[in-house]
Design an enzyme around this catalytic site. Structure first.
Site, PDB file in Angstrom:
ATOM      1  N   HIS A   9       2.211   4.419   6.284  1.00 48.94           N
ATOM      2  CA  HIS A   9       2.650   3.139   6.844  1.00 48.94           C
ATOM      3  C   HIS A   9       3.288   3.379   8.220  1.00 48.94           C
ATOM      4  CE1 HIS A   9       5.101  -0.476   7.477  1.00 48.94           C
ATOM      5  NE2 HIS A   9       4.173  -1.077   6.745  1.00 48.94           N
ATOM      6  N   GLU A  30      -3.056  -2.204  10.966  1.00 52.00           N
ATOM      7  CA  GLU A  30      -1.902  -3.018  11.381  1.00 52.00           C
ATOM      8  C   GLU A  30      -1.463  -2.634  12.798  1.00 52.00           C
ATOM      9  OE1 GLU A  30       0.940  -4.089   7.844  1.00 52.00           O
ATOM     10  OE2 GLU A  30       1.060  -1.937   8.228  1.00 52.00           O
TER      11      GLU A  30
END
Lengths: 222, 222, 222, 222
Positions: D91, D139
């Protein structure tokens, strides 16, 4: 043309004045035997080595950051300004985050520097190839500095890396490393489909560095 | 004697040829105004800068590793061999693990390099002082590059750092940084008990670097 | 009262269901022999272990970040909410940056969690003590998992750590670790001035974990 | 079937008891609207959340290490033992080295855990796909937490990611994230070829979490 990349690491025998001497040996071997050699000294040694030899000088590491507030980082801009023509990226002794590998390649490209991304197995070689550096150098970590050549201990990792890269990014060259010292190791590496090798301790820690390089280069041609 | 340390970071205005020019400006300011100046270029620029000026050249970062298989690391050995006389350690843009800070100091010491450990508050200043570097430079991160001088925004962090260091390791000097640009900032820093300052963008990004340094140095004496 | 801290690491014998079993063994030893025991399972095991035993459960690591966008971090808030009463910080297998060690201690303190900062030598013990955690646990990395007790191999590192901490932050307790397995190791550690020990493989990998703990505890009292 | 993954991050509104409540809301939305929802709490919260709900619980991070001496690491073994069925990997708030991403995927696979590797642009998406996780979630970091949906601000990054993954590893699904809050954002994401979304602050920080999720889910169907 076979590419022989000599990583100076931080050995005493390849730091400061000794980096200069070793680079000159590499240059004379390169000329005498018509092989393409790249020397890879420490960041602080790049300037002096680049002034002393005409063969390409690469950095051992580059950060994917640009101009700005990045104290203590190695920028492609500073490497270029001091004579480097490329850089290793993600060496097993200096692993980077995935996004950093991409940023380093991108930064090198914008400064006209070549890139060699190091990987540890076939799967990470696939991922590195997808980033489209100039070369991927696959080196099983357990063989680095072992004296056991990857081309003998694990030929499949080279063969499969070559095939994987061909599918994902055919312009990317494959080098192999870890345990490469002798001419037969290099020859085996080339026969397995790689375009060259990444060397270090086998040459640098040799009693006679020039002789070790000659053995490597001439042995490969037999 | 007041110590003025100019961190070149990786700004365009202080990389490569421009690192040389800026270092020469610092040298002439140092001579003209009798202040002690240290220049801190990127690792790859250290060799050329060290050949060009007589004032001390420090590195921005050093790894606490010795000779050996540490590809991509910056060794004290390579810094020393290329003319550096010291190094920043643990700058806010290049934080190190606690054990690495200690190893970097120890490695610098064995090569005769001076050390400036950067910290972010009074508590980490205490810890850094316990490692006995030559200097601790306290820089609240939120003020770095802000133009708001720490000596005005948070004088207590300097005052308390000076007191804390005095108790734990009285031989260690205290510098302060973050937002220092003008002579009055420097003067305030000295009055609070620090022995000097760590500067960067305020000088490097100034329209006229020489004039910015002159203002700093003369302003401090008023 | 002697403190015995058992680090479960990520061994198969101390993960999931086996973490529960081992924690219960520790609890019964603690009651039977009136020693203070702390168990240190993995983050995901903390909830179940905390529900199963009454002795203190510590985390192996905590990040010094608060509420917010810190995906993948271990917060003091989440540890507290799941029953933990403290945490190891900066273990040799999970070293932190100096500023992070300070932030982790500070974050634990605000949630009422105890802190044990691990260090590798006397100098880093000094630095860690300056951050004022509840305990510093000194563990020479070369002895971790070796079976050679630090109290025998390097008693000076304990003695000097105890003295150093006494000078810098007398409220901070000193634990020692690395190679501690038998009662005599523990006794030696206490005689050298430490308040307890940090254990792992010597107990966890023992054929009979309960017996290994009994030997440790009873041996220490001889 | 559309996949909606809710990353709890370390927000106060999704830690401890509030993690349980939010997970139950997600479960009821999942049943009521027949959407596939995955909740992603902090490591220490996984046990309690897994016991409380039947929808899949993923971890926010997993280290690619096995049983052994890896203090402070999050192992796939411990996640599995506490009820997790998968994990985010890499992430943007917990980036990993390339070799670590590969090791984490490999470790999850051996414990039957699903993997979602997060990436920041099309090029790193290509690299991540080459590692063959179950999903890649692209992202753009500058949009995370911005409230500006990636599906509107940068639809090309999704479209090109979908195409790139299709070429390199067609079995890998593509999710998208960053700024996704409303039903129209989700619908746009699906129309661009993604199989679902990765959400966080837009839902978690909403005044009424249930209503925010309902708006998302029903809006997508219009």
């Amino acid at each position: 043309m076979t590419l022989i990349v000599l990583n100076f690491k931080t050995y005493r025998e390849s730091t400061g004045v000794e980096a200069l001497q070793l680079a000159k040996i590499c240059e004379s071997i390169s000329e005498e035997y018509s092989v393409e050699m790249v020397v890879v000294p420490q960041a602080a040694d790049i300037h002096a080595v680049s002034e002393a030899v005409k063969i390409p000088v690469y950095a051992q590491h580059v950060d994917g950051v640009g101009y700005g507030g990045f104290t203590g980082h190695v920028t492609a801009a500073s490497l270029k300004a001091n004579g480097a023509r490329g850089s290793l990226i993600n060496h097993s002794e200096r692993r980077l985050k995935l996004a950093e590998v991409e940023a380093s390649i991108s930064s090198c490209r914008s400064f006209g520097l070549k890139t060699i991304v190091c990987t540890n197995n076939v799967v990470t070689t696939r991922a590195a190839a997808a980033l489209e550096p100039d070369y991927v150098a696959v080196e099983p970590p357990e063989l680095i500095g072992s004296g056991i050549p990857v081309s003998k201990a694990n030929p499949d990792v080279i063969r499969e890396s070559v095939n994987a890269v061909l599918k994902i990014a055919p312009k990317v060259g494959v080098l192999c490393g870890a345990g490469i010292t002798h001419g037969e190791d290099l020859r085996a590496a080339l026969e397995l489909g790689s375009e060259g090798v990444l060397l270090a301790s086998g040459i640098i820690k040799a009693k006679d560095q020039r002789k070790a390089l000659e053995d490597l280069v001439t042995g490969a041609k037999k």
